[in-house]
Design an enzyme around this catalytic site. Structure first.
Site, PDB file in Angstrom:
ATOM      1  N   TYR A 135      10.341  31.106  58.080  1.00 55.67           N
ATOM      2  CA  TYR A 135      10.483  31.771  59.290  1.00 55.67           C
ATOM      3  C   TYR A 135      11.749  31.918  60.001  1.00 55.67           C
ATOM      4  O   TYR A 135      12.300  31.163  60.678  1.00 55.67           O
ATOM      5  CB  TYR A 135       9.224  30.900  60.376  1.00 55.67           C
ATOM      6  CG  TYR A 135       9.324  31.652  61.707  1.00 55.67           C
ATOM      7  CD1 TYR A 135       9.442  32.793  62.104  1.00 55.67           C
ATOM      8  CD2 TYR A 135       8.418  30.669  62.504  1.00 55.67           C
ATOM      9  CE1 TYR A 135       9.148  33.243  63.318  1.00 55.67           C
ATOM     10  CE2 TYR A 135       7.936  31.266  63.801  1.00 55.67           C
ATOM     11  CZ  TYR A 135       8.387  32.470  64.220  1.00 55.67           C
ATOM     12  OH  TYR A 135       8.185  33.150  65.363  1.00 55.67           O
ATOM     13  N   LYS A 163      10.052  35.502  56.329  1.00 55.41           N
ATOM     14  CA  LYS A 163       9.512  36.161  57.491  1.00 55.41           C
ATOM     15  C   LYS A 163      10.779  36.833  58.071  1.00 55.41           C
ATOM     16  O   LYS A 163      11.586  36.072  58.832  1.00 55.41           O
ATOM     17  CB  LYS A 163       8.622  35.500  58.213  1.00 55.41           C
ATOM     18  CG  LYS A 163       7.965  36.233  59.435  1.00 55.41           C
ATOM     19  CD  LYS A 163       7.585  35.199  60.455  1.00 55.41           C
ATOM     20  CE  LYS A 163       6.946  35.879  61.645  1.00 55.41           C
ATOM     21  NZ  LYS A 163       6.272  34.999  62.766  1.00 55.41           N
ATOM     22  N   VAL A 205       3.721  39.615  58.979  1.00 54.93           N
ATOM     23  CA  VAL A 205       3.129  38.328  59.572  1.00 54.93           C
ATOM     24  C   VAL A 205       2.960  38.924  60.843  1.00 54.93           C
ATOM     25  O   VAL A 205       3.829  39.613  61.645  1.00 54.93           O
ATOM     26  CB  VAL A 205       4.225  37.205  59.358  1.00 54.93           C
ATOM     27  CG1 VAL A 205       3.251  36.152  60.575  1.00 54.93           C
ATOM     28  CG2 VAL A 205       4.393  36.838  58.255  1.00 54.93           C
TER      29      VAL A 205
END
Length: 297
Positions: A135, A163, A205
């Protein structure tokens, strides 16, 4: 190792007015997402109020998601901790609860430098065979998994996906130049999905997919099919609402939007509070405008 692609909503954790986790409402929202065509779900993201949850609550949420998905789509769990030992322990617990992957935050307690960032992700990868999505949100967390950092993680097979949430659209191309298809690249911010898709990302996402799953899946599909004229038409309707995904109060904003669109509970856990006044009116007006414009498409 998993190859993830498609729309993976960052699922909101539904709460009751007293702040307790509402497992039934959370399962119902996950079922709604899957029925509308998402390719995976991520529970306990930042949007799912991960850091506000106790471990027993996290375990219950993961198990509920796995039960609801029933193998139809992969279930990932966010992993957000302050120390490496806690992160490694949580990774093992989430695996035992049935999670099929982890979306791993940087350390929440300290802004690691590049060497420490590499050690953080390598350490967590050593704790479990679960595939990992990094992330990368330096705007919120102050830690950037740059191309140079990722070069030190190429040889860690558990790390399969990034991501990308730097807000710098050039990063997508830089990563493809550096790594080819070594990592799956996911857009991590709603109001850059069409731009990111044009540069080749294979996943998204998404926060606002909680609100409009069918429409977001359609938008992503149009981009993947390079039908950008149609994609832009839908994107222009949704983008004012997508901007809500980039605000510090995205949890409150998106939960209110879910409430407006399909009646989901909007309750949040303190220190977050429900929206009031002009701020609430702004979100209601933004979402209501999109609801009306979607009817005309």
């Amino acid at each position: 190792m998993a190859i993830w692609k498609g729309v993976f909503p960052a699922v909101t954790t539904k709460l009751k007015e007293d702040g307790c986790v509402d497992i039934d409402a959370t399962k119902a929202s996950i079922e709604r997402l899957i029925e509308n065509g998402v390719s995976g779900v991520i529970v306990l993201p930042m949007l799912g109020e991960n850091a506000s949850m106790e471990m027993d609550e996290r375990k219950a949420i993961i198990r509920a998601a796995v039960e609801t998905a029933a193998g139809r789509v992969p279930v990932l769990s966010g992993l957000a901790e302050t120390t490496l030992e806690r992160a490694k322990a949580s990774a093992k617990i989430y695996q035992d609860c049935g999670a099929q992957g982890l979306m791993v935050f940087p350390s929440l307690g300290y802004k690691t430098d590049d060497r420490e960032t590499v050690a953080w992700y390598k350490g967590i990868a050593s704790a479990t065979p679960l595939p990992i999505m990094i992330y990368n949100n330096p705007i919120a967390y102050g830690v950037d998994c740059t191309v140079e950092v990722l070069k030190e993680l190429v040889d860690t097979p558990e790390i399969v996906c990034i991501k990308e949430e730097t807000g710098d659209i050039r990063r997508v191309t830089d990563m493809y130049i550096a790594f080819g298809d070594r990592f799956s690249l996911f857009c991590g911010v709603d109001d850059l999905i069409v731009e990111s898709s044009a540069l080749g990302v294979t996943g998204w996402v998404s926060g606002m997919t909680n609100v409009w799953p069918a429409e977001c899946v359609k938008l992503f599909g149009l981009c993947q099919d390079e039908k950008y004229a149609q994609a832009r038409e839908l994107y222009q309707v949704l983008t004012p609402s997508f901007h809500l995904d980039t605000h510090v109060k995205l949890v409150q904003y998106i939960k209110l939007a879910e409430n407006l669109v399909y009646g989901a509970p909007e309750w949040v856990r303190a220190p977050r509070l429900p929206l009031v006044g002009d701020e609430r009116d702004f979100v209601v007006a933004t979402v209501t405008d999109a609801i009306e414009k979607l009817k005309t498409l």
